[in-house]
Design an enzyme around this catalytic site. Structure first.
Site, PDB file in Angstrom:
ATOM      1  N   ASP A  81      -0.247  -6.106  -2.273  1.00  0.00           N
ATOM      2  CA  ASP A  81       1.152  -6.524  -2.122  1.00  0.00           C
ATOM      3  C   ASP A  81       1.253  -8.012  -1.802  1.00  0.00           C
ATOM      4  O   ASP A  81       0.247  -8.666  -1.479  1.00  0.00           O
ATOM      5  CB  ASP A  81       1.887  -5.685  -1.064  1.00  0.00           C
ATOM      6  N   HIS A 138       5.007   3.274   5.360  1.00  0.00           N
ATOM      7  CA  HIS A 138       4.795   2.610   4.070  1.00  0.00           C
ATOM      8  C   HIS A 138       3.302   2.510   3.757  1.00  0.00           C
ATOM      9  O   HIS A 138       2.456   2.448   4.650  1.00  0.00           O
ATOM     10  CB  HIS A 138       5.494   1.238   3.994  1.00  0.00           C
ATOM     11  N   GLU A 188       8.311   1.063   0.748  1.00  0.00           N
ATOM     12  CA  GLU A 188       9.123   1.329   1.922  1.00  0.00           C
ATOM     13  C   GLU A 188       9.859   2.659   1.762  1.00  0.00           C
ATOM     14  O   GLU A 188      10.229   3.048   0.651  1.00  0.00           O
ATOM     15  CB  GLU A 188      10.174   0.214   2.063  1.00  0.00           C
ATOM     16  N   ASN A 227       6.513   2.672   9.540  1.00  0.00           N
ATOM     17  CA  ASN A 227       7.544   3.500   8.900  1.00  0.00           C
ATOM     18  C   ASN A 227       6.939   4.371   7.791  1.00  0.00           C
ATOM     19  O   ASN A 227       7.670   4.927   6.980  1.00  0.00           O
ATOM     20  CB  ASN A 227       8.652   2.610   8.322  1.00  0.00           C
TER      21      ASN A 227
HETATM   22  C1  F6R Z   1      -0.833  -4.891   3.953  1.00  0.00           C
HETATM   23  C2  F6R Z   1      -0.042  -3.710   3.691  1.00  0.00           C
HETATM   24  C3  F6R Z   1       0.613  -2.898   4.769  1.00  0.00           C
HETATM   25  C4  F6R Z   1      -0.267  -2.669   5.997  1.00  0.00           C
HETATM   26  C5  F6R Z   1       0.462  -1.821   7.042  1.00  0.00           C
HETATM   27  C6  F6R Z   1      -0.345  -1.661   8.312  1.00  0.00           C
HETATM   28  O1  F6R Z   1      -1.341  -5.420   2.731  1.00  0.00           O
HETATM   29  O2  F6R Z   1       0.113  -3.371   2.579  1.00  0.00           O
HETATM   30  O3  F6R Z   1       0.987  -1.668   4.212  1.00  0.00           O
HETATM   31  O4  F6R Z   1      -1.437  -2.025   5.601  1.00  0.00           O
HETATM   32  O5  F6R Z   1       1.691  -2.407   7.353  1.00  0.00           O
HETATM   33  O6  F6R Z   1      -0.538  -2.924   8.880  1.00  0.00           O
HETATM   34  P1  F6R Z   1      -1.480  -3.117  10.155  1.00  0.00           P
HETATM   35  O7  F6R Z   1      -2.850  -2.740   9.702  1.00  0.00           O
HETATM   36  O8  F6R Z   1      -1.365  -4.573  10.496  1.00  0.00           O
HETATM   37  O9  F6R Z   1      -0.973  -2.204  11.222  1.00  0.00           O
END
Ligand code: F6R
Length: 246
Positions: free
Chosen positions: A67, A138, A143, A136
């Site tokens: 992403d 995702h 999302e 959430n």
């Molecule tokens: C990052 C991404 C997000 C994270 C998720 C968890 O490239 O795609 O989906 O993997 O928000 O983030 P952390 O690991 O910082 O809790």
């Protein structure tokens, strides 16, 4: 879907790296999609150590960016590609030509996403998805609500994700409101996926992911239907699960 509970973050990182290394030994030309975020950083350090010891060959891998924030170029400190480069590509000596990008500053972001999906299709699908879990539910920036059929696309970030990214961008105001993400469809079709989940703050969303209803409101819950998905959670994240209570 399989659940493995690691003792702590270090154990989770080590086990995740070993699983990836085992898979890459069998498929040295694998197509791998790679998350940023805090959670997989320990895994990437462990993988780099395995590479240093000659236990992982990365020279033929094909890497896909999971992403990116819309409008953000490579020189921007908020760039997720920049983060992926520092934490994964450079330590593992992966060359730019091995990487399929989701460019945040593409002139036609929707076409960038379609081209990304075509590249995944042409490569025969993803072999491994390395994912983190959003507060959430995702996966990437799919999302809620996101169902399992959605392709890669431009999305609006939810307030929860904007809040979550604030610590990486300096403040909530500095977090771009839109992003490009690999689609649920492409992620759910990966031959193997590894969802890494660490820390007490993920307890409730991990429980909804694994034990709640499968629903677009919790995109990660679709992993319940994926046979070759492994959820690797540490004790702090897993404590509220029924399975962790025995
Ligand atoms: C990052 C991404 C997000 C994270 C998720 C968890 O490239 O795609 O989906 O993997 O928000 O983030 P952390 O690991 O910082 O809790």
């Amino acid at each position: 879907m399989l659940l493995t509970i690691a003792d702590d973050y270090h154990d989770l990182s080590r086990q995740a790296a070993q699983r990836a290394a085992d898979l890459l030994k069998v498929s040295p030309a694998a197509a791998v999609i790679v998350a940023t975020g805090e959670t997989p950083m320990g895994m990437y350090r462990e993988l780099a150590a395995l590479k240093q010891r000659g236990e992982v060959d990365t020279s033929r891998l094909r890497i896909f960016q999971l992403d990116e924030y819309l409008g953000v170029g490579d020189d921007d400190a908020r760039s997720l590609y920049g983060w992926m480069k520092r934490s994964f590509l450079d330590p593992l000596e992966i060359r730019a030509e091995q990487v399929v990008r989701l460019r945040g500053d593409a002139s036609d972001p929707s076409e960038e996403c379609s081209a990304f999906d075509r590249a995944i299709e042409e490569t025969g699908g993803l072999d491994l998805a390395i994912l983190g879990l959003g507060m959430n539910g995702h996966l990437g920036f799919n999302e809620p609500p996101s169902d399992h059929e959605l392709p890669s696309r431009v999305v609006a970030l939810t307030p929860e994700s904007i809040g979550g990214s604030a610590r990486y961008c300096g403040s909530a105001d500095a977090v771009p409101r839109r992003a490009l993400t690999a689609g649920m469809k492409q992620l759910m079709a990966a031959k193997h996926s590894l969802l890494l989940v660490s820390g007490e703050r993920k307890q409730s969303i991990l429980k909804r992911t694994l034990e709640g209803a499968v629903s677009p409101e919790v995109p990660s819950s679709y992993l319940q239907r994926v046979a070759d998905a492994t959820v690797l959670a540490d004790q702090d994240a897993a404590r509220a699960l029924d399975s962790a209570r025995g």
